[in-house]
Design a protein around this motif. Sequence first.
Motif, PDB file in Angstrom:
ATOM      1  N   SER A 185       0.826  -1.214   0.000  1.00 48.50           N
ATOM      2  CA  SER A 185       0.000   0.000   0.000  1.00 48.50           C
ATOM      3  C   SER A 185       0.857   1.259   0.000  1.00 48.50           C
ATOM      4  O   SER A 185       0.341   2.361  -0.129  1.00 48.50           O
ATOM      5  CB  SER A 185      -0.922   0.013   1.224  1.00 48.50           C
ATOM      6  N   ASN A 186       2.164   1.080   0.177  1.00 49.55           N
ATOM      7  CA  ASN A 186       3.057   2.228   0.192  1.00 49.55           C
ATOM      8  C   ASN A 186       4.332   1.903  -0.585  1.00 49.55           C
ATOM      9  O   ASN A 186       4.541   0.774  -1.015  1.00 49.55           O
ATOM     10  CB  ASN A 186       3.380   2.638   1.626  1.00 49.55           C
ATOM     11  N   LEU A 187       5.145   2.928  -0.734  1.00 44.69           N
ATOM     12  CA  LEU A 187       6.434   2.782  -1.412  1.00 44.69           C
ATOM     13  C   LEU A 187       7.428   3.654  -0.668  1.00 44.69           C
ATOM     14  O   LEU A 187       7.222   4.865  -0.546  1.00 44.69           O
ATOM     15  CB  LEU A 187       6.330   3.236  -2.876  1.00 44.69           C
ATOM     16  N   TYR A 188       8.481   3.042  -0.141  1.00 42.76           N
ATOM     17  CA  TYR A 188       9.557   3.812   0.479  1.00 42.76           C
ATOM     18  C   TYR A 188      10.623   4.086  -0.576  1.00 42.76           C
ATOM     19  O   TYR A 188      10.987   3.185  -1.348  1.00 42.76           O
ATOM     20  CB  TYR A 188      10.182   3.046   1.649  1.00 42.76           C
ATOM     21  N   VAL A 189      11.098   5.325  -0.580  1.00 41.19           N
ATOM     22  CA  VAL A 189      12.189   5.699  -1.482  1.00 41.19           C
ATOM     23  C   VAL A 189      13.237   6.464  -0.688  1.00 41.19           C
ATOM     24  O   VAL A 189      12.924   7.177   0.274  1.00 41.19           O
ATOM     25  CB  VAL A 189      11.708   6.553  -2.685  1.00 41.19           C
ATOM     26  N   PHE A 190      14.486   6.272  -1.085  1.00 40.19           N
ATOM     27  CA  PHE A 190      15.587   7.041  -0.529  1.00 40.19           C
ATOM     28  C   PHE A 190      15.874   8.167  -1.516  1.00 40.19           C
ATOM     29  O   PHE A 190      15.960   7.926  -2.732  1.00 40.19           O
ATOM     30  CB  PHE A 190      16.828   6.171  -0.347  1.00 40.19           C
ATOM     31  N   LEU A 191      16.004   9.370  -0.999  1.00 38.47           N
ATOM     32  CA  LEU A 191      16.262  10.541  -1.837  1.00 38.47           C
ATOM     33  C   LEU A 191      17.597  11.150  -1.461  1.00 38.47           C
ATOM     34  O   LEU A 191      17.841  11.467  -0.297  1.00 38.47           O
ATOM     35  CB  LEU A 191      15.152  11.585  -1.652  1.00 38.47           C
ATOM     36  N   GLU A 192      18.464  11.290  -2.460  1.00 37.51           N
ATOM     37  CA  GLU A 192      19.706  12.040  -2.294  1.00 37.51           C
ATOM     38  C   GLU A 192      19.586  13.285  -3.162  1.00 37.51           C
ATOM     39  O   GLU A 192      19.386  13.177  -4.376  1.00 37.51           O
ATOM     40  CB  GLU A 192      20.917  11.220  -2.732  1.00 37.51           C
ATOM     41  N   THR A 193      19.678  14.435  -2.517  1.00 35.53           N
ATOM     42  CA  THR A 193      19.612  15.715  -3.234  1.00 35.53           C
ATOM     43  C   THR A 193      20.992  16.341  -3.227  1.00 35.53           C
ATOM     44  O   THR A 193      21.608  16.479  -2.158  1.00 35.53           O
ATOM     45  CB  THR A 193      18.612  16.676  -2.550  1.00 35.53           C
ATOM     46  N   THR A 194      21.485  16.698  -4.400  1.00 33.12           N
ATOM     47  CA  THR A 194      22.760  17.389  -4.528  1.00 33.12           C
ATOM     48  C   THR A 194      22.465  18.813  -4.986  1.00 33.12           C
ATOM     49  O   THR A 194      21.782  19.016  -5.995  1.00 33.12           O
ATOM     50  CB  THR A 194      23.680  16.685  -5.538  1.00 33.12           C
ATOM     51  N   ILE A 195      22.966  19.789  -4.230  1.00 33.88           N
ATOM     52  CA  ILE A 195      22.711  21.194  -4.554  1.00 33.88           C
ATOM     53  C   ILE A 195      23.875  21.734  -5.384  1.00 33.88           C
ATOM     54  O   ILE A 195      24.920  21.089  -5.492  1.00 33.88           O
ATOM     55  CB  ILE A 195      22.463  22.016  -3.276  1.00 33.88           C
ATOM     56  N   PRO A 196      23.702  22.917  -5.986  1.00 33.42           N
ATOM     57  CA  PRO A 196      24.719  23.423  -6.905  1.00 33.42           C
ATOM     58  C   PRO A 196      26.139  23.511  -6.344  1.00 33.42           C
ATOM     59  O   PRO A 196      27.108  23.297  -7.077  1.00 33.42           O
ATOM     60  CB  PRO A 196      24.189  24.810  -7.286  1.00 33.42           C
ATOM     61  N   ASP A 197      26.301  23.796  -5.058  1.00 35.50           N
ATOM     62  CA  ASP A 197      27.666  23.911  -4.513  1.00 35.50           C
ATOM     63  C   ASP A 197      28.266  22.556  -4.148  1.00 35.50           C
ATOM     64  O   ASP A 197      29.359  22.483  -3.600  1.00 35.50           O
ATOM     65  CB  ASP A 197      27.712  24.869  -3.331  1.00 35.50           C
ATOM     66  N   GLY A 198      27.539  21.452  -4.434  1.00 36.40           N
ATOM     67  CA  GLY A 198      28.052  20.111  -4.181  1.00 36.40           C
ATOM     68  C   GLY A 198      27.570  19.489  -2.882  1.00 36.40           C
ATOM     69  O   GLY A 198      27.805  18.304  -2.650  1.00 36.40           O
ATOM     70  N   GLY A 199      26.891  20.259  -2.042  1.00 32.43           N
ATOM     71  CA  GLY A 199      26.355  19.717  -0.798  1.00 32.43           C
ATOM     72  C   GLY A 199      25.295  18.658  -1.073  1.00 32.43           C
ATOM     73  O   GLY A 199      24.622  18.693  -2.111  1.00 32.43           O
ATOM     74  N   LYS A 200      25.163  17.727  -0.141  1.00 32.78           N
ATOM     75  CA  LYS A 200      24.203  16.633  -0.317  1.00 32.78           C
ATOM     76  C   LYS A 200      23.290  16.538   0.898  1.00 32.78           C
ATOM     77  O   LYS A 200      23.689  16.835   2.015  1.00 32.78           O
ATOM     78  CB  LYS A 200      24.921  15.302  -0.517  1.00 32.78           C
ATOM     79  N   ASP A 201      22.079  16.098   0.638  1.00 33.96           N
ATOM     80  CA  ASP A 201      21.103  15.855   1.687  1.00 33.96           C
ATOM     81  C   ASP A 201      20.477  14.500   1.418  1.00 33.96           C
ATOM     82  O   ASP A 201      20.175  14.170   0.269  1.00 33.96           O
ATOM     83  CB  ASP A 201      20.035  16.961   1.677  1.00 33.96           C
ATOM     84  N   LEU A 202      20.289  13.698   2.460  1.00 35.05           N
ATOM     85  CA  LEU A 202      19.685  12.376   2.332  1.00 35.05           C
ATOM     86  C   LEU A 202      18.364  12.358   3.088  1.00 35.05           C
ATOM     87  O   LEU A 202      18.239  12.944   4.162  1.00 35.05           O
ATOM     88  CB  LEU A 202      20.610  11.299   2.911  1.00 35.05           C
ATOM     89  N   LYS A 232      22.316  23.829 -10.819  1.00 38.47           N
ATOM     90  CA  LYS A 232      21.738  22.496 -11.012  1.00 38.47           C
ATOM     91  C   LYS A 232      21.545  21.769  -9.679  1.00 38.47           C
ATOM     92  O   LYS A 232      22.483  21.639  -8.895  1.00 38.47           O
ATOM     93  CB  LYS A 232      22.617  21.663 -11.931  1.00 38.47           C
ATOM     94  N   TYR A 233      20.324  21.283  -9.514  1.00 37.27           N
ATOM     95  CA  TYR A 233      19.967  20.437  -8.388  1.00 37.27           C
ATOM     96  C   TYR A 233      19.725  19.041  -8.949  1.00 37.27           C
ATOM     97  O   TYR A 233      18.994  18.885  -9.923  1.00 37.27           O
ATOM     98  CB  TYR A 233      18.690  20.923  -7.709  1.00 37.27           C
ATOM     99  N   THR A 234      20.318  18.032  -8.315  1.00 37.17           N
ATOM    100  CA  THR A 234      20.128  16.656  -8.752  1.00 37.17           C
ATOM    101  C   THR A 234      19.362  15.900  -7.674  1.00 37.17           C
ATOM    102  O   THR A 234      19.777  15.886  -6.506  1.00 37.17           O
ATOM    103  CB  THR A 234      21.485  15.973  -9.013  1.00 37.17           C
ATOM    104  N   PHE A 235      18.250  15.309  -8.077  1.00 36.73           N
ATOM    105  CA  PHE A 235      17.418  14.502  -7.193  1.00 36.73           C
ATOM    106  C   PHE A 235      17.550  13.050  -7.633  1.00 36.73           C
ATOM    107  O   PHE A 235      17.180  12.707  -8.757  1.00 36.73           O
ATOM    108  CB  PHE A 235      15.951  14.936  -7.271  1.00 36.73           C
TER     109      PHE A 235
END
Length: 161
Positions: free
Chosen positions: A75-92, A132-135
Amino acid sequence: MSNCKNSLRIYLPLVLLSLVFFGCSENLVFEASKTMPNRSWQIDNPATFVITVADTVKLNDIYINVRNTDKYKFSNLYVFLETTIPDGGKDLDTLECNIADEHGKWTGDGLGDLFDNQILFASNVRFKQMGKYTFTFTQGMRINPLQGISDFGLRVVEAKK
């Protein structure tokens, strides 16, 4: 000739009404999706989307688009998201997408055996940097391959005021 006039009387209001509805739609910033081969999402096949941001003032709503088949077993879907921002920083982050209600009925719009879900996961987001933001989304359901996911996408729209 009278048939043309009658057709015009019938269809012209419909066309104008359609223009009003579609003309008032939200301001799309970005939308793309990735089709999963054989309607099966492999862990080593992430869905990656690159957005070029030029406006750091406007607020945005960010959606996940999930297309599943009626063969999807959860009934659900878990996803892992890694976001990379323009200066190279990452968020998980880990996101849960609910695609069926508590009775097992698919929540998305359906046609045949496919169901489309648009799930808001971040509202009123202001991109802080231009560039550029990468998702990158990876399925996190502990089953590989994950059967029944046909497409996975990202949609960014200007937030309503």
